[in-house]
Design a protein around this motif. Structure first.
Motif, PDB file in Angstrom:
ATOM      1  N   ALA A   1       0.881  -1.177   0.037  1.00 41.27           N
ATOM      2  CA  ALA A   1      -0.010   0.089   0.066  1.00 41.27           C
ATOM      3  C   ALA A   1       0.921   1.125   0.081  1.00 41.27           C
ATOM      4  O   ALA A   1       0.322   2.343  -0.524  1.00 41.27           O
ATOM      5  N   GLY A   2       2.130   1.213   0.546  1.00 40.96           N
ATOM      6  CA  GLY A   2       2.898   2.236   0.578  1.00 40.96           C
ATOM      7  C   GLY A   2       4.097   2.531  -0.355  1.00 40.96           C
ATOM      8  O   GLY A   2       4.893   3.502  -0.115  1.00 40.96           O
ATOM      9  N   ASP A   3       4.194   1.450  -1.021  1.00 40.73           N
ATOM     10  CA  ASP A   3       5.416   1.406  -1.906  1.00 40.73           C
ATOM     11  C   ASP A   3       5.028   1.819  -3.280  1.00 40.73           C
ATOM     12  O   ASP A   3       4.389   0.898  -4.092  1.00 40.73           O
ATOM     13  N   ALA A   4       5.370   3.049  -3.685  1.00 43.66           N
ATOM     14  CA  ALA A   4       5.250   3.453  -4.743  1.00 43.66           C
ATOM     15  C   ALA A   4       5.896   2.734  -6.016  1.00 43.66           C
ATOM     16  O   ALA A   4       5.461   3.061  -7.335  1.00 43.66           O
ATOM     17  N   ALA A   5       6.677   1.921  -5.879  1.00 43.03           N
ATOM     18  CA  ALA A   5       7.698   1.205  -6.913  1.00 43.03           C
ATOM     19  C   ALA A   5       6.538  -0.143  -7.204  1.00 43.03           C
ATOM     20  O   ALA A   5       6.785  -0.696  -7.986  1.00 43.03           O
ATOM     21  N   ARG A   6       5.694  -0.343  -6.392  1.00 44.14           N
ATOM     22  CA  ARG A   6       4.608  -1.400  -6.419  1.00 44.14           C
ATOM     23  C   ARG A   6       3.347  -1.046  -7.070  1.00 44.14           C
ATOM     24  O   ARG A   6       2.375  -2.061  -7.103  1.00 44.14           O
ATOM     25  N   GLY A   7       3.236   0.165  -7.209  1.00 47.82           N
ATOM     26  CA  GLY A   7       1.879   0.527  -7.792  1.00 47.82           C
ATOM     27  C   GLY A   7       1.490   1.881  -7.165  1.00 47.82           C
ATOM     28  O   GLY A   7       2.193   2.194  -6.338  1.00 47.82           O
ATOM     29  N   ILE A   8       0.378   2.481  -7.659  1.00 47.28           N
ATOM     30  CA  ILE A   8      -0.046   3.747  -7.002  1.00 47.28           C
ATOM     31  C   ILE A   8      -0.196   3.665  -5.320  1.00 47.28           C
ATOM     32  O   ILE A   8      -1.021   2.699  -4.933  1.00 47.28           O
TER      33      ILE A   8
ATOM     34  N   ASN B   1       9.468  -3.194 -14.762  1.00 48.71           N
ATOM     35  CA  ASN B   1       8.265  -2.258 -14.924  1.00 48.71           C
ATOM     36  C   ASN B   1       7.457  -2.636 -15.919  1.00 48.71           C
ATOM     37  O   ASN B   1       6.294  -1.973 -16.319  1.00 48.71           O
ATOM     38  N   GLY B   2       7.939  -3.538 -16.815  1.00 39.49           N
ATOM     39  CA  GLY B   2       7.285  -3.743 -18.167  1.00 39.49           C
ATOM     40  C   GLY B   2       6.184  -5.015 -18.086  1.00 39.49           C
ATOM     41  O   GLY B   2       5.513  -5.472 -19.037  1.00 39.49           O
ATOM     42  N   GLY B   3       5.631  -5.219 -16.738  1.00 37.30           N
ATOM     43  CA  GLY B   3       4.678  -6.389 -16.594  1.00 37.30           C
ATOM     44  C   GLY B   3       3.303  -6.008 -17.340  1.00 37.30           C
ATOM     45  O   GLY B   3       2.629  -6.729 -17.899  1.00 37.30           O
ATOM     46  N   PHE B   4       3.106  -4.719 -17.395  1.00 35.73           N
ATOM     47  CA  PHE B   4       1.949  -4.120 -18.159  1.00 35.73           C
ATOM     48  C   PHE B   4       2.110  -4.423 -19.271  1.00 35.73           C
ATOM     49  O   PHE B   4       0.836  -4.796 -20.184  1.00 35.73           O
TER      50      PHE B   4
ATOM     51  N   LYS C   1       1.018   5.130 -14.141  1.00 38.04           N
ATOM     52  CA  LYS C   1       1.807   5.616 -15.184  1.00 38.04           C
ATOM     53  C   LYS C   1       1.964   6.987 -15.367  1.00 38.04           C
ATOM     54  O   LYS C   1       3.100   7.718 -15.621  1.00 38.04           O
ATOM     55  N   LEU C   2       0.921   7.845 -15.225  1.00 41.69           N
ATOM     56  CA  LEU C   2       1.039   9.328 -15.390  1.00 41.69           C
ATOM     57  C   LEU C   2       1.920   9.738 -14.325  1.00 41.69           C
ATOM     58  O   LEU C   2       2.867  10.684 -14.508  1.00 41.69           O
ATOM     59  N   GLN C   3       1.935   9.337 -13.114  1.00 39.88           N
ATOM     60  CA  GLN C   3       2.814   9.794 -11.978  1.00 39.88           C
ATOM     61  C   GLN C   3       4.302   9.146 -12.128  1.00 39.88           C
ATOM     62  O   GLN C   3       5.102  10.130 -12.155  1.00 39.88           O
ATOM     63  N   GLY C   4       4.343   8.021 -12.703  1.00 27.01           N
ATOM     64  CA  GLY C   4       5.649   7.338 -12.673  1.00 27.01           C
ATOM     65  C   GLY C   4       6.405   7.714 -13.765  1.00 27.01           C
ATOM     66  O   GLY C   4       7.651   7.552 -13.778  1.00 27.01           O
TER      67      GLY C   4
END
Length: 385
Positions: free
Chosen positions: A51-58, A240-243, A272-275
């Motif tokens: 939940a708090g890890d920006a590297a794992r999602g928003i 990052n390319g899983g998507f 994606k917009l933020q990262g």
């Protein structure tokens, strides 16, 4: 039946410039807006170890803030009115027609430019550059499957298909010669369009090359900077390319998820917009919600994945003179040696700032480089019919 306009050789018939569908995007109706709010309020929240890890999602806190704003404080009618007020037109051949923003210069013989967006964005990528290009004839196609395009109801299509549709639309609008500018999916479309229609594309402006170009490098004959870039691309793809893999191999699963849940759509696109942006303040909450709402209300979160799922062959090299904008905070900013291997590189323009959405993040720098491409074009009117 063919008419008097002009022959399009690949079709063997005539392209008419008549509007083939309503050029102005329809507004979202009240039931659709109410349904969105209901779905947001019904979001099911389950335990999230990341939940708090920006590297794992928003981050969960950020997502909750955006969902709350979307349901309670965001007025979609404001950006929707602005978007619908753009000079929309439609042009092309039957169901292959494109809906485009067509900003005409006061001088009809001014140079023409085509701006091609990517994923996960839309024509909204270019909102900040349009006011800076009033002296040019500007065409911004809503790419098939993406927000504001004619609904993609048939078979999925590739970037090569889209390139041909853009060429047809430009012909139908009366432009024989034009500059093509784009990035991400739009950049790939631009590469193919320049290679297949060099008689029409006078110059090319790119912010990135197609991602699959990396696989076209022979390490044994590559420049050290190219090998370093290929290694960087490999590390980025692994982290990052899983998507990409999911959208290319299981687009139906992604479509179901994004079409049913606004929380899923916001998390999928918002991260994606933020990262991918070059700075944390590139997108405010209203910007993110506008770009995501465009997908939600046009029901295009699934059809926009078409180009991931349908591969297209890339030309080995593009001989149209090219301006390449290297924005330093993009997640994969290619070196000069890599770029000039694949295009006829006239200008390699480096910028310290700006990320993947450069036209939005750094509109003045983007336009400066686009104008360099326009200056590469032969003199003469862009529209002759």
């Amino acid at each position: 039946m063919c008419t008097e306009w002009a022959l399009w050789p690949n079709l063997g018939c005539i392209i008419e410039r008549n509007l083939v569908f309503e050029p102005i995007p329809a507004p979202a109706d009240a039931p659709a807006r109410a349904d969105l709010i209901r779905r947001i309020h019904s979001t099911r929240r389950i335990p999230n170890p990341w939940a708090g890890d920006a590297a794992r999602g928003i981050p969960a806190v950020r997502l909750a803030e955006l969902l709350g704003e979307w349901a309670e404080g965001f007025d979609w009618s404001v950006p929707e009115e602005r978007i619908r007020a753009y000079p929309w037109e439609s042009a092309g051949v039957g169901t292959r027609a494109l809906r485009v923003i067509h900003q005409r210069a006061e001088n009809p013989d001014a140079s023409a430019v085509v701006l091609l967006h990517g994923w996960p964005d839309s024509v909204l990528r270019f909102e900040r550059v349009l006011p800076l290009l009033r002296d040019l004839n500007v065409v911004v196609p809503a790419l098939p499957g993406f927000p504001y395009a004619l609904p993609l109801t048939g078979e999925p299509i590739s970037t090569a298909d889209i390139a041909e549709m853009v060429a047809e639309a430009m012909f139908a609008l009366g432009y024989d010669r034009y500059v093509v500018s784009g990035g991400d999916v739009g950049g790939t479309v631009g590469e193919i369009l320049a290679a297949t229609h060099p008689e029409s594309v006078s110059a090319l402006h790119l912010t990135n090359l197609a991602a699959s170009r990396v696989a076209m490098i022979d390490p044994a004959h590559a420049h050290p900077e190219e090998r370093e870039f290929a290694a960087l691309a490999g590390r980025w793809r692994q982290a990052n390319g899983g998507f990409v893999a999911e959208q290319a191999t299981r687009p139906g699963t992604v479509t179901t998820m994004l079409g049913d849940s606004p929380a899923a759509l916001l998390a999928w696109i918002g991260e994606k917009l933020q990262g991918w942006a070059g700075s944390a303040d590139a997108f405010g909450a209203a910007d993110i919600l506008t770009w995501v709402s465009a997908y939600w209300f046009t029901e295009t979160a699934g059809t926009a994945l078409s180009t991931y799922a349908v591969p297209a062959a890339l030309p080995d090299r593009i001989e149209v003179p090219t301006v390449y904008s290297a924005f330093g905070r993009d997640f994969l900013s290619a070196p000069r040696e890599f770029v000039q291997r694949f295009v006829n590189l006239a200008v390699f323009s480096e910028h310290n700032d700006g990320g993947h959405f450069a036209a939005w993040e750094e509109p003045a720098a983007y336009v400066d480089d686009l104008r360099r491409a326009v200056r590469l074009s032969p003199a003469g009117p862009a529209a002759s019919r």
